[in-house]
Design a protein around this motif. Structure first.
Motif, PDB file in Angstrom:
ATOM      1  N   ALA A  67       0.825  -1.204   0.000  1.00 22.59           N
ATOM      2  CA  ALA A  67       0.000   0.000   0.000  1.00 22.59           C
ATOM      3  C   ALA A  67       0.866   1.264   0.000  1.00 22.59           C
ATOM      4  O   ALA A  67       0.581   2.226  -0.720  1.00 22.59           O
ATOM      5  CB  ALA A  67      -0.938  -0.002   1.204  1.00 22.59           C
ATOM      6  N   ALA A  68       1.938   1.266   0.793  1.00 26.55           N
ATOM      7  CA  ALA A  68       2.833   2.424   0.836  1.00 26.55           C
ATOM      8  C   ALA A  68       3.503   2.632  -0.516  1.00 26.55           C
ATOM      9  O   ALA A  68       3.656   3.766  -0.976  1.00 26.55           O
ATOM     10  CB  ALA A  68       3.887   2.236   1.932  1.00 26.55           C
ATOM     11  N   THR A  69       3.887   1.550  -1.157  1.00 32.99           N
ATOM     12  CA  THR A  69       4.508   1.652  -2.482  1.00 32.99           C
ATOM     13  C   THR A  69       3.523   2.200  -3.495  1.00 32.99           C
ATOM     14  O   THR A  69       3.867   3.079  -4.303  1.00 32.99           O
ATOM     15  CB  THR A  69       5.021   0.265  -2.938  1.00 32.99           C
ATOM     16  N   GLU A  70       2.308   1.698  -3.460  1.00 30.63           N
ATOM     17  CA  GLU A  70       1.277   2.184  -4.389  1.00 30.63           C
ATOM     18  C   GLU A  70       1.023   3.682  -4.196  1.00 30.63           C
ATOM     19  O   GLU A  70       0.869   4.424  -5.155  1.00 30.63           O
ATOM     20  CB  GLU A  70      -0.028   1.398  -4.206  1.00 30.63           C
ATOM     21  N   ARG A  71       0.992   4.129  -2.934  1.00 25.18           N
ATOM     22  CA  ARG A  71       0.796   5.561  -2.667  1.00 25.18           C
ATOM     23  C   ARG A  71       1.954   6.379  -3.219  1.00 25.18           C
ATOM     24  O   ARG A  71       1.762   7.426  -3.832  1.00 25.18           O
ATOM     25  CB  ARG A  71       0.656   5.812  -1.156  1.00 25.18           C
ATOM     26  N   SER A  80       7.745   3.480 -10.921  1.00 24.04           N
ATOM     27  CA  SER A  80       7.364   2.111 -10.562  1.00 24.04           C
ATOM     28  C   SER A  80       8.343   1.087 -11.109  1.00 24.04           C
ATOM     29  O   SER A  80       8.535   0.032 -10.529  1.00 24.04           O
ATOM     30  CB  SER A  80       5.955   1.801 -11.049  1.00 24.04           C
ATOM     31  N   SER A  81       8.997   1.401 -12.225  1.00 25.66           N
ATOM     32  CA  SER A  81       9.923   0.429 -12.807  1.00 25.66           C
ATOM     33  C   SER A  81      11.244   0.352 -12.046  1.00 25.66           C
ATOM     34  O   SER A  81      12.022  -0.567 -12.252  1.00 25.66           O
ATOM     35  CB  SER A  81      10.197   0.793 -14.265  1.00 25.66           C
ATOM     36  N   SER A  82      11.495   1.300 -11.140  1.00 25.32           N
ATOM     37  CA  SER A  82      12.779   1.297 -10.435  1.00 25.32           C
ATOM     38  C   SER A  82      12.792   0.330  -9.259  1.00 25.32           C
ATOM     39  O   SER A  82      13.851   0.003  -8.746  1.00 25.32           O
ATOM     40  CB  SER A  82      13.128   2.708  -9.953  1.00 25.32           C
ATOM     41  N   LEU A  83      11.646  -0.138  -8.808  1.00 22.80           N
ATOM     42  CA  LEU A  83      11.573  -1.041  -7.664  1.00 22.80           C
ATOM     43  C   LEU A  83      10.968  -2.359  -8.121  1.00 22.80           C
ATOM     44  O   LEU A  83       9.803  -2.429  -8.455  1.00 22.80           O
ATOM     45  CB  LEU A  83      10.731  -0.430  -6.547  1.00 22.80           C
ATOM     46  N   LYS A  84      11.769  -3.391  -8.104  1.00 20.43           N
ATOM     47  CA  LYS A  84      11.328  -4.682  -8.632  1.00 20.43           C
ATOM     48  C   LYS A  84      11.041  -5.729  -7.557  1.00 20.43           C
ATOM     49  O   LYS A  84      10.212  -6.588  -7.740  1.00 20.43           O
ATOM     50  CB  LYS A  84      12.385  -5.259  -9.593  1.00 20.43           C
ATOM     51  N   THR A  85      11.743  -5.661  -6.445  1.00 21.52           N
ATOM     52  CA  THR A  85      11.604  -6.703  -5.423  1.00 21.52           C
ATOM     53  C   THR A  85      11.149  -6.090  -4.101  1.00 21.52           C
ATOM     54  O   THR A  85      11.317  -4.888  -3.872  1.00 21.52           O
ATOM     55  CB  THR A  85      12.952  -7.422  -5.183  1.00 21.52           C
ATOM     56  N   PRO A  86      10.581  -6.911  -3.219  1.00 23.74           N
ATOM     57  CA  PRO A  86      10.199  -6.397  -1.905  1.00 23.74           C
ATOM     58  C   PRO A  86      11.392  -5.796  -1.153  1.00 23.74           C
ATOM     59  O   PRO A  86      11.242  -4.807  -0.443  1.00 23.74           O
ATOM     60  CB  PRO A  86       9.662  -7.627  -1.181  1.00 23.74           C
ATOM     61  N   GLU A  87      12.569  -6.370  -1.352  1.00 18.60           N
ATOM     62  CA  GLU A  87      13.761  -5.850  -0.675  1.00 18.60           C
ATOM     63  C   GLU A  87      14.091  -4.440  -1.177  1.00 18.60           C
ATOM     64  O   GLU A  87      14.449  -3.559  -0.388  1.00 18.60           O
ATOM     65  CB  GLU A  87      14.956  -6.780  -0.904  1.00 18.60           C
ATOM     66  N   LYS A  90      11.474  -2.069   0.313  1.00 17.92           N
ATOM     67  CA  LYS A  90      11.742  -1.853   1.733  1.00 17.92           C
ATOM     68  C   LYS A  90      12.922  -0.902   1.906  1.00 17.92           C
ATOM     69  O   LYS A  90      12.873   0.036   2.700  1.00 17.92           O
ATOM     70  CB  LYS A  90      12.019  -3.174   2.435  1.00 17.92           C
ATOM     71  N   SER A  91      13.966  -1.123   1.148  1.00 20.37           N
ATOM     72  CA  SER A  91      15.154  -0.275   1.223  1.00 20.37           C
ATOM     73  C   SER A  91      14.811   1.170   0.872  1.00 20.37           C
ATOM     74  O   SER A  91      15.215   2.112   1.554  1.00 20.37           O
ATOM     75  CB  SER A  91      16.233  -0.811   0.283  1.00 20.37           C
ATOM     76  N   TRP A  92      14.019   1.351  -0.187  1.00 21.51           N
ATOM     77  CA  TRP A  92      13.631   2.709  -0.605  1.00 21.51           C
ATOM     78  C   TRP A  92      12.792   3.380   0.479  1.00 21.51           C
ATOM     79  O   TRP A  92      13.011   4.547   0.799  1.00 21.51           O
ATOM     80  CB  TRP A  92      12.837   2.653  -1.917  1.00 21.51           C
ATOM     81  N   LEU A  93      11.844   2.642   1.071  1.00 26.28           N
ATOM     82  CA  LEU A  93      10.989   3.219   2.106  1.00 26.28           C
ATOM     83  C   LEU A  93      11.800   3.600   3.352  1.00 26.28           C
ATOM     84  O   LEU A  93      11.501   4.589   4.020  1.00 26.28           O
ATOM     85  CB  LEU A  93       9.865   2.256   2.481  1.00 26.28           C
ATOM     86  N   GLU A  94      12.817   2.829   3.677  1.00 26.19           N
ATOM     87  CA  GLU A  94      13.617   3.108   4.857  1.00 26.19           C
ATOM     88  C   GLU A  94      14.528   4.320   4.664  1.00 26.19           C
ATOM     89  O   GLU A  94      14.964   4.924   5.625  1.00 26.19           O
ATOM     90  CB  GLU A  94      14.444   1.864   5.223  1.00 26.19           C
ATOM     91  N   GLU A  95      14.797   4.684   3.386  1.00 26.17           N
ATOM     92  CA  GLU A  95      15.645   5.843   3.108  1.00 26.17           C
ATOM     93  C   GLU A  95      14.955   7.157   3.427  1.00 26.17           C
ATOM     94  O   GLU A  95      15.600   8.134   3.738  1.00 26.17           O
ATOM     95  CB  GLU A  95      16.059   5.846   1.627  1.00 26.17           C
TER      96      GLU A  95
END
Length: 96
Positions: A67-71, A80-87, A90-95
């Protein structure tokens, strides 16, 4: 001894789930028919499903992450193409 009349049911279950479940049932020494009969017996005995229908903690975390990624994508903060995996997500959200 009287025989109980049987009724055939058909269900469709995702193949990865059946493979994993059947391995566990084999280790337990039961067949899928025995497992389904046990489930139905518990439904009758308890008047409902014998387990809660809810997401596991891991599923809840994955759903919040999704949900956070979709937002973030909707707000054009990321491509959207820059993030392919859950890892990567997660890494992007933690930044931030």
């Amino acid at each position: 001894m009287a025989t109980t009349e049987k009724r055939k049911i058909q269900v469709q279950i995702d193949q990865p789930v059946t493979i994993k479940a059947e391995k566990i049932m084999q280790q337990l020494g039961i067949t899928p028919s025995v497992a389904v009969n046990a489930l139905y017996s518990r439904i009758v005995a308890t008047g409902g499903l014998p387990f809660p229908l809810q997401l596991t903690k891991d599923e809840q975390v994955a759903e919040r992450l999704h949900a956070a990624t979709e937002r973030a994508i909707a707000e054009s903060r990321i491509e959207s193409s820059s993030l392919k995996t859950p890892e990567e997500i997660k890494s992007w959200l933690e930044e931030e």
